[in-house]
Design a protein around this motif. Structure first.
Motif, short mmCIF file in Angstrom:
data_model
loop_
_atom_site.label_atom_id
_atom_site.label_comp_id
_atom_site.label_asym_id
_atom_site.label_seq_id
_atom_site.Cartn_x
_atom_site.Cartn_y
_atom_site.Cartn_z
N GLN A 253 0.55 5.67 -3.04
CA GLN A 253 0.48 5.47 -1.60
C GLN A 253 -0.97 5.55 -1.14
N ARG A 254 -1.34 4.58 -0.30
CA ARG A 254 -2.69 4.53 0.26
C ARG A 254 -2.60 4.22 1.74
N GLU B 9 10.84 1.15 -3.61
CA GLU B 9 9.58 0.71 -4.22
C GLU B 9 9.83 -0.30 -5.34
N LYS C 224 0.80 -1.23 0.00
CA LYS C 224 0.00 0.00 0.00
C LYS C 224 0.83 1.27 0.00
N ARG C 225 2.06 1.20 0.47
CA ARG C 225 2.94 2.37 0.46
C ARG C 225 3.89 2.36 -0.73
N ALA C 226 3.66 1.39 -1.63
CA ALA C 226 4.60 1.28 -2.77
C ALA C 226 3.87 0.93 -4.07
#
Length: 467
Positions: A191-192, A431, A122-124
């Motif tokens: 990014q979420r 990432e 989620k961050r990548a």
């Protein structure tokens, strides 16, 4: 015109004897997909029930083959029924290609594995099955490399140059072939938040590729608001038809339910109907709860019990008929086959003019769309959410997440196969390295994932068996 020169261009031009062999560009792409490792691995990925439970149940490969057959049937119907498609026919090779590829990006353990990888990413850039399909076809599959950036890289086949340039072109399919699997015309945010639900679309890292696809295939009319070719629409409908009917067939074979039990549950479980209705409304906003209930009751109405001597006799007759449909192969297959035939026969197309023909709207009669959507979501609520399958879901989620975390922590990348390990060392960002680990985990079959997890956390296999 349905197809033009731009549709057949590729990221890297190829001189191929395809035309000399009598093959079209789409037939060549179909062949490349069929012979790819990613396609073969679908045989080891869960559809509804884990593969080790029985040889009867469908897996992702057999499901994809059925979707391809239904999709080709739809294309042939539209070509025969529609005047403009009789003159400019939909290419059935391209439709089958899209159908065979539609689940290519799904990780081990189905939607549970998908959710696990998305939580890890989620961050990548996130993870999503359809986005991974496009990435597999255009990047991951080991078929074509771009020209090396220097002579020093000429013999380097790992795919990422020493300067970090990713030269992989996947199967190097025609742009129209890639367009046929582009179901969601939206980039997934890089990014979420951890609490965000799964986002459908394509990876932001492939935005440039999507722009090239659109540049070569063309733009849909402004009123359509989204990019979705006629072949992609056919594939999507075929998937819904196959999913809604054949998963039900597997569930009946597995003893999870039978038509009368489903009707009884619908009549006694108001919350079940409410949940199905809420999901149906996402596709058919004006559908009412009463409509959904009556539609499902009608689908599982196996006939009259008139002539029975008593209410008890009528009940017994209905029960026996229901168990016959669920338990006897001919009756069970006949039940789902009739549904598929009914659904396909209600499909039509509204052709557009000129180059917009390729974006013509393929649609179902509203009543049939309501049946498919209601049946699809009922299957999910009754089968996927059942206690027995929730155990599998929990196990699959935890297993996939454990493998990803192990590979992504400290020196975990040293556990990767040699080619992935080399690419990981050349990736230029955190990432990018996470995406490579995600690619590796997503490509696992269910059995391989269990075995890999066993190597990490249990006694594992012999060190002489390669990763």
């Amino acid at each position: 015109m349905l197809y033009s020169d731009g549709d057949f261009k590729r990221a890297k031009p190829e001189e191929s004897p395809a035309q000399e062999l009598g093959r079209s560009d789409f037939r060549r792409d179909y062949g490349r997909l069929l012979h790819s490792p990613s396609f073969r691995r679908l045989q080891g990925k869960t559809q509804l029930f884990p593969g080790h439970e029985s040889d009867f149940f469908r897996n992702r490969l057999t499901h994809s083959l059925e979707v391809a057959q239904v999709a080709k049937g739809i294309a042939l119907k539209l070509n025969a029924d529609t005047e403009c498609f009789r003159e400019f026919p939909i290419d059935t090779d391209l439709v089958e290609l899209a159908a065979l590829a539609h689940d290519l990006g799904h990780p081990p353990f189905g939607h549970n594995g998908e959710r696990a990888l998305d939580d890890c990413m989620k961050r990548a850039g996130g993870f999503e099955g359809n986005a991974q399909t496009l990435r597999l076809l255009s990047r991951i599959e080991k078929k074509v490399l771009d020209d090396p950036s220097s002579e020093a890289d000429a013999s380097d086949l790992c795919g990422i140059s020493r300067d970090g340039t990713d030269r992989r072109l996947g199967l190097n399919l025609a742009y129209r072939s890639l367009a046929a699997v582009l179901k969601y015309d939206k980039a997934i945010p890089v990014q979420r938040k951890a609490s965000d639900s799964l986002a459908k679309g394509y990876y932001s890292s492939q935005s440039d590729l999507v722009k090239k696809i659109k540049a070569h295939v063309g733009k849909p009319p402004a009123e359509l608001k989204t990019f979705k070719t006629v072949e992609c629409q056919i594939m999507d409908l075929a998937d819904d038809i196959a999913y809604s009917t054949y998963d039900l067939e597997d569930a009946m074979k597995g003893g999870f339910s039978h038509p009368l039990a489903i009707r009884t549950r619908l009549g006694t479980d108001k919350e079940l109907v409410e949940r199905v209705h809420a999901k149906v409304q996402k596709e058919i906003p004006d559908a009412t709860e009463v409509e959904v209930f009556r539609t499902l009751q009608a689908l599982f109405d196996l006939g009259s019990t008139e002539g029975s001597s008593s209410a008890d006799a009528a009940t017994l007759l209905a029960f026996n008929h229901s168990m016959l449909v669920a338990g006897q192969g001919n009756a069970r297959v006949g039940f789902t086959s009739n549904l598929v035939q009914k659904f396909v026969s209600s499909i039509s197309v509204k052709p557009l003019s000129g180059t917009a023909l390729r974006f013509s709207k393929v649609s179902l009669e509203r009543s049939t769309q309501l049946e498919i959507e209601a049946l699809k979501h009922l299957n999910y609520e009754l089968m996927i959410m059942s206690p027995r399958l929730k155990v599998v879901e929990y196990r699959g989620y935890e297993l996939v997440q454990t493998i990803f975390d192990a590979l992504n922590n400290d020196d975990g990348h040293l556990l990767l196969p040699e080619d992935y390990r080399q690419m990981h060392g050349r990736a230029t960002s955190v990432e990018g390295r996470m995406r490579l680990i995600c690619d590796f985990v997503a490509g696992m079959t269910d059995r391989y994932a269990v075995e890999f997890h066993s190597r990490l956390k249990e006694s594992g296999a012999s060190i002489f068996k390669p990763i």
